[in-house]
Design a protein around this motif. Structure first.
Motif, PDB file in Angstrom:
ATOM      1  N   UNK A  36      -9.325  52.215 126.497  1.00  0.00           N
ATOM      2  CA  UNK A  36     -10.342  51.191 126.350  1.00  0.00           C
ATOM      3  C   UNK A  36     -11.519  51.589 125.633  1.00  0.00           C
ATOM      4  N   UNK A  37     -12.116  52.835 125.947  1.00  0.00           N
ATOM      5  CA  UNK A  37     -13.090  53.130 125.111  1.00  0.00           C
ATOM      6  C   UNK A  37     -12.710  53.302 123.586  1.00  0.00           C
ATOM      7  N   UNK A  38     -11.720  54.145 123.523  1.00  0.00           N
ATOM      8  CA  UNK A  38     -11.246  54.609 121.940  1.00  0.00           C
ATOM      9  C   UNK A  38     -11.061  53.207 121.291  1.00  0.00           C
ATOM     10  N   UNK A  39     -10.503  52.264 121.936  1.00  0.00           N
ATOM     11  CA  UNK A  39     -10.162  51.068 121.021  1.00  0.00           C
ATOM     12  C   UNK A  39     -11.407  50.642 120.407  1.00  0.00           C
ATOM     13  N   UNK A  40     -12.497  50.394 121.397  1.00  0.00           N
ATOM     14  CA  UNK A  40     -13.660  49.743 120.936  1.00  0.00           C
ATOM     15  C   UNK A  40     -14.193  50.704 119.795  1.00  0.00           C
ATOM     16  N   UNK A  41     -14.369  52.101 120.057  1.00  0.00           N
ATOM     17  CA  UNK A  41     -14.641  52.981 118.767  1.00  0.00           C
ATOM     18  C   UNK A  41     -13.959  52.721 117.550  1.00  0.00           C
ATOM     19  N   UNK A  42     -12.312  52.776 117.899  1.00  0.00           N
ATOM     20  CA  UNK A  42     -11.960  52.746 116.562  1.00  0.00           C
ATOM     21  C   UNK A  42     -12.052  51.179 115.925  1.00  0.00           C
ATOM     22  N   UNK A  43     -12.286  50.167 116.447  1.00  0.00           N
ATOM     23  CA  UNK A  43     -12.458  49.037 115.868  1.00  0.00           C
ATOM     24  C   UNK A  43     -13.646  49.328 114.768  1.00  0.00           C
ATOM     25  N   UNK A  44     -15.022  49.758 115.292  1.00  0.00           N
ATOM     26  CA  UNK A  44     -15.686  50.216 114.399  1.00  0.00           C
ATOM     27  C   UNK A  44     -15.657  50.816 113.024  1.00  0.00           C
ATOM     28  N   UNK A  45     -14.695  51.870 113.269  1.00  0.00           N
ATOM     29  CA  UNK A  45     -14.199  52.486 112.071  1.00  0.00           C
ATOM     30  C   UNK A  45     -13.524  51.899 111.370  1.00  0.00           C
ATOM     31  N   UNK A  46     -12.568  51.072 111.764  1.00  0.00           N
ATOM     32  CA  UNK A  46     -11.765  50.262 110.840  1.00  0.00           C
ATOM     33  C   UNK A  46     -12.426  49.260 110.017  1.00  0.00           C
ATOM     34  N   UNK A  47     -13.524  48.419 110.852  1.00  0.00           N
ATOM     35  CA  UNK A  47     -14.063  47.462 110.073  1.00  0.00           C
ATOM     36  C   UNK A  47     -14.987  48.237 109.137  1.00  0.00           C
ATOM     37  N   UNK A  48     -15.710  49.245 109.154  1.00  0.00           N
ATOM     38  CA  UNK A  48     -16.261  50.032 108.300  1.00  0.00           C
ATOM     39  C   UNK A  48     -15.701  50.348 107.060  1.00  0.00           C
ATOM     40  N   UNK A  49     -14.678  50.881 107.303  1.00  0.00           N
ATOM     41  CA  UNK A  49     -13.569  51.177 106.383  1.00  0.00           C
ATOM     42  C   UNK A  49     -12.980  50.098 105.373  1.00  0.00           C
ATOM     43  N   UNK A  50     -12.509  49.204 106.063  1.00  0.00           N
ATOM     44  CA  UNK A  50     -11.731  48.201 105.398  1.00  0.00           C
ATOM     45  C   UNK A  50     -12.621  47.104 104.635  1.00  0.00           C
ATOM     46  N   UNK A  51     -13.754  47.068 105.271  1.00  0.00           N
ATOM     47  CA  UNK A  51     -14.859  45.984 104.781  1.00  0.00           C
ATOM     48  C   UNK A  51     -14.363  44.622 105.260  1.00  0.00           C
ATOM     49  N   UNK A  52     -13.658  44.481 106.171  1.00  0.00           N
ATOM     50  CA  UNK A  52     -13.164  43.174 106.929  1.00  0.00           C
ATOM     51  C   UNK A  52     -14.046  42.891 107.980  1.00  0.00           C
ATOM     52  N   UNK A  53     -14.669  41.771 107.889  1.00  0.00           N
ATOM     53  CA  UNK A  53     -15.721  41.362 108.898  1.00  0.00           C
ATOM     54  C   UNK A  53     -15.031  40.077 109.539  1.00  0.00           C
TER      55      UNK A  53
END
Length: 358
Positions: A36-53
């Motif tokens: 659960x914790x890592x899914x939240x962490x991963x979402x931040x990494x993904x949004x920052x890298x992909x530039x999809x908001x």
């Protein structure tokens, strides 16, 4: 009327599915909490890298066991197949009640058996199609991680559990970002799937011919052939529709793999080891396991990862992430099946500047 006895599908699947790995209550609790914790962490990494908001607020993934995954997918199947069920029930010559009753139980057992096979292999998924919530509002989607399968995989490959769990979350969270950040994408995929189902040839002679071809395909695959059941049960019109749907799913799956590997080195220290061992694991399994995977088209999904990732990598190399994100502008900017294999052609068509050779 029911095309599939969904309750029987659930009971069959949960009865046949293999038990998960042996873990203590504390180990299970820790795995669920960390995912659960890592899914939240991963979402931040993904949004920052992909530039999809996206306007939707981030939320932790739903963690399930194998029977829970089966029940969740049956809910999704019911939503997806509802237009087909309505078409059959409202047709000029609906099947007799006894035929529907017997047929729905047979297909219920078959669906349950397939889900039991898949439930011990799927690490996670973004569920696009869910029943409405209690207020009747349509659900937007849900990220689900199958904890027993993730624990089993990390033990089998002998990799760092924390790193592997974050690596998996990066891929699955990319799908959540895609379908929540691109406003039209979910409905596009849904409409393509609905059109595909409604194009089915439902008359009895055609159905008998398809079943005969399916039986021949099973025999061929068991002998080492390359066919699969998806190809033989579709009409020519459906094949064209499936090609379009396959192209967009190749894009989203490949994008997930690309993001997972691009972000991985900065946040997953052992990503190279994980990727190498995971690739070997994908290709492994017993002869029976490989045969079933081929029949169900799972091997085609593995091919989608590679082809889609290569497409995304090439476009990002030539046009940068902002240029690649033009792919999410509208259905017209999605790559065609031919462009998946020729990314430079997509760059020329959508971005308008010739892609230079490597």
């Amino acid at each position: 009327m029911q095309v599939i006895d969904w309750d029987l599908a659930v009971s069959t699947g949960t009865r046949l599915v293999r038990p998960g790995p042996q873990v203590t209550r504390e180990e299970a609790r820790q795995a669920v909490a960390e995912l659960r914790t890592l899914s939240r962490e991963a979402e931040g990494h993904v949004r920052e890298f992909t530039k999809i908001d996206a306007e939707t607020a981030p939320e932790a993934a739903t963690i399930v066991d194998r029977p829970g995954w089966i029940r969740a997918n049956v809910e999704g199947f019911r939503v997806v197949l509802e237009p087909l069920t309505q078409k059959i029930a409202g047709g000029a010559n609906p099947p007799p009640a006894i035929v529907s009753a017997v047929g729905s139980r047979i297909t219920g057992v078959e669906v349950g058996a397939v889900l039991a096979f898949l439930a011990s292999r799927v690490l996670g998924q973004y569920e696009l199609f869910l029943p409405p919530d209690p207020t009747g509002r349509e659900a937007t989607g849900r990220l689900t991680l199958v904890a027993p399968n993730i624990v089993h995989a990390e033990r089998e490959m002998n990799v760092n559990p924390h790193d592997f769990r974050l690596w998996v979350c990066l891929h699955e969270e990319t799908h959540r970002v895609q379908f929540t950040g691109v406003s039209w994408l979910r409905e596009y995929v849904r409409s393509q799937m609905t059109d595909f189902l409604l194009a089915s040839d439902l008359d009895l002679p055609t159905l008998v011919e398809r079943l005969r071809n399916a039986a021949d395909t099973i025999q061929d695959v068991v002998k080492g052939g390359e066919g699969n059941l998806i190809d033989v049960i579709q009409s020519p019109q459906q094949k064209e529709m499936l090609d379009r749907l396959t192209a967009v799913m190749t894009l989203v799956e490949g994008h997930g793999d690309f993001v997972m590997d691009a972000v991985g080195p900065s946040v997953v220290p052992s990503v190279a080891e994980i990727r190498g061992k995971f690739a070997q694991r994908r290709e492994g399994g017993s002869k029976l396991d490989r045969t079933i995977r081929r029949l169900l088209g799972i091997d085609l999904k593995m091919k989608q990862y590679a082809e889609g990732s290569a497409f995304v990598r090439r476009v990002v190399e030539k046009a940068g992430m902002d240029g690649f994100n033009r792919v999410w502008t509208s259905p017209n900017t999605l790559p065609t099946p031919a462009e998946i294999s020729d990314p430079d052609a997509w760059v020329r068509r959508v971005i308008g500047t010739p892609a230079l050779p490597s």
